[in-house]
Design a protein around this motif. Structure first.
Motif, PDB file in Angstrom:
ATOM      1  N   LEU A 165      -1.163  -8.148   5.338  1.00 27.43           N
ATOM      2  CA  LEU A 165      -0.496  -8.844   4.228  1.00 27.43           C
ATOM      3  C   LEU A 165      -0.426  -7.937   3.170  1.00 27.43           C
ATOM      4  O   LEU A 165      -1.341  -6.951   2.739  1.00 27.43           O
ATOM      5  CB  LEU A 165      -0.925 -10.152   3.730  1.00 27.43           C
ATOM      6  CG  LEU A 165      -1.101 -11.129   4.850  1.00 27.43           C
ATOM      7  CD1 LEU A 165      -1.783 -12.403   4.268  1.00 27.43           C
ATOM      8  CD2 LEU A 165       0.128 -11.650   5.521  1.00 27.43           C
ATOM      9  N   THR A 166       0.717  -7.724   2.231  1.00 27.72           N
ATOM     10  CA  THR A 166       0.999  -7.238   1.314  1.00 27.72           C
ATOM     11  C   THR A 166       0.669  -8.318   0.296  1.00 27.72           C
ATOM     12  O   THR A 166       1.287  -9.628   0.210  1.00 27.72           O
ATOM     13  CB  THR A 166       2.272  -6.676   0.824  1.00 27.72           C
ATOM     14  OG1 THR A 166       2.440  -5.552   1.861  1.00 27.72           O
ATOM     15  CG2 THR A 166       2.695  -6.130  -0.565  1.00 27.72           C
ATOM     16  N   VAL A 167      -0.297  -8.058  -0.668  1.00 27.48           N
ATOM     17  CA  VAL A 167      -0.591  -9.105  -2.000  1.00 27.48           C
ATOM     18  C   VAL A 167      -0.262  -8.690  -3.176  1.00 27.48           C
ATOM     19  O   VAL A 167      -0.595  -7.652  -3.531  1.00 27.48           O
ATOM     20  CB  VAL A 167      -1.888  -9.343  -1.913  1.00 27.48           C
ATOM     21  CG1 VAL A 167      -2.477 -10.378  -2.853  1.00 27.48           C
ATOM     22  CG2 VAL A 167      -2.492 -10.246  -0.252  1.00 27.48           C
ATOM     23  N   THR A 168       0.450  -9.325  -3.879  1.00 27.26           N
ATOM     24  CA  THR A 168       0.824  -9.196  -5.185  1.00 27.26           C
ATOM     25  C   THR A 168       0.064 -10.007  -6.264  1.00 27.26           C
ATOM     26  O   THR A 168       0.000 -11.106  -6.327  1.00 27.26           O
ATOM     27  CB  THR A 168       2.308  -9.674  -5.529  1.00 27.26           C
ATOM     28  OG1 THR A 168       3.331  -8.898  -4.478  1.00 27.26           O
ATOM     29  CG2 THR A 168       2.794  -9.312  -6.992  1.00 27.26           C
ATOM     30  N   LEU A 169      -0.503  -9.129  -7.026  1.00 27.28           N
ATOM     31  CA  LEU A 169      -1.535  -9.532  -7.973  1.00 27.28           C
ATOM     32  C   LEU A 169      -0.646 -10.088  -9.176  1.00 27.28           C
ATOM     33  O   LEU A 169       0.347  -9.342  -9.766  1.00 27.28           O
ATOM     34  CB  LEU A 169      -2.381  -8.673  -8.724  1.00 27.28           C
ATOM     35  CG  LEU A 169      -3.350  -8.065  -7.531  1.00 27.28           C
ATOM     36  CD1 LEU A 169      -4.358  -6.807  -8.088  1.00 27.28           C
ATOM     37  CD2 LEU A 169      -4.202  -9.162  -7.012  1.00 27.28           C
TER      38      LEU A 169
END
Length: 93
Positions: free
Chosen positions: A60-64
């Motif tokens: 997954l790409t996780v956006t903070l």
């Protein structure tokens, strides 16, 4: 259950955590996203279930999002992450 960053993201986040821990006199911890904090299942079957979940979900790409903190030691510093259908599906699994 945690998601752990890889590569440059891991290096950068762990470096920031270590720097803040050194400044505040606390213990550093590995950068992670908590997907599930309490899992109610048979512990003997947990490793195979987690491997199966990991195989069936792509990285997954996780956006903070915003940074926050609480008085509880295990939530003294954290980022909120953007909720996505992929992250929701992983949590549900």
């Amino acid at each position: 259950m945690w998601l752990m960053p890889k590569g440059e993201s891991r290096e950068r986040l762990n470096g920031r955590i270590a720097s803040l821990a050194g400044h505040l006199g606390t213990t550093p911890f590995p950068a992670h996203v908590t997907v599930a904090g309490q899992i109610e299942t048979d512990l003997d079957s947990l490793p195979s279930r987690l491997r199966s979940i990991a195989r069936s979900h792509p990285p997954l790409t996780v956006t903070l999002e915003r940074c926050d903190g609480e008085e509880r030691w295990f939530r003294c510093l954290f980022h909120h992450v953007a909720r996505t259908p992929e992250l929701g599906a992983l949590r549900e699994a």
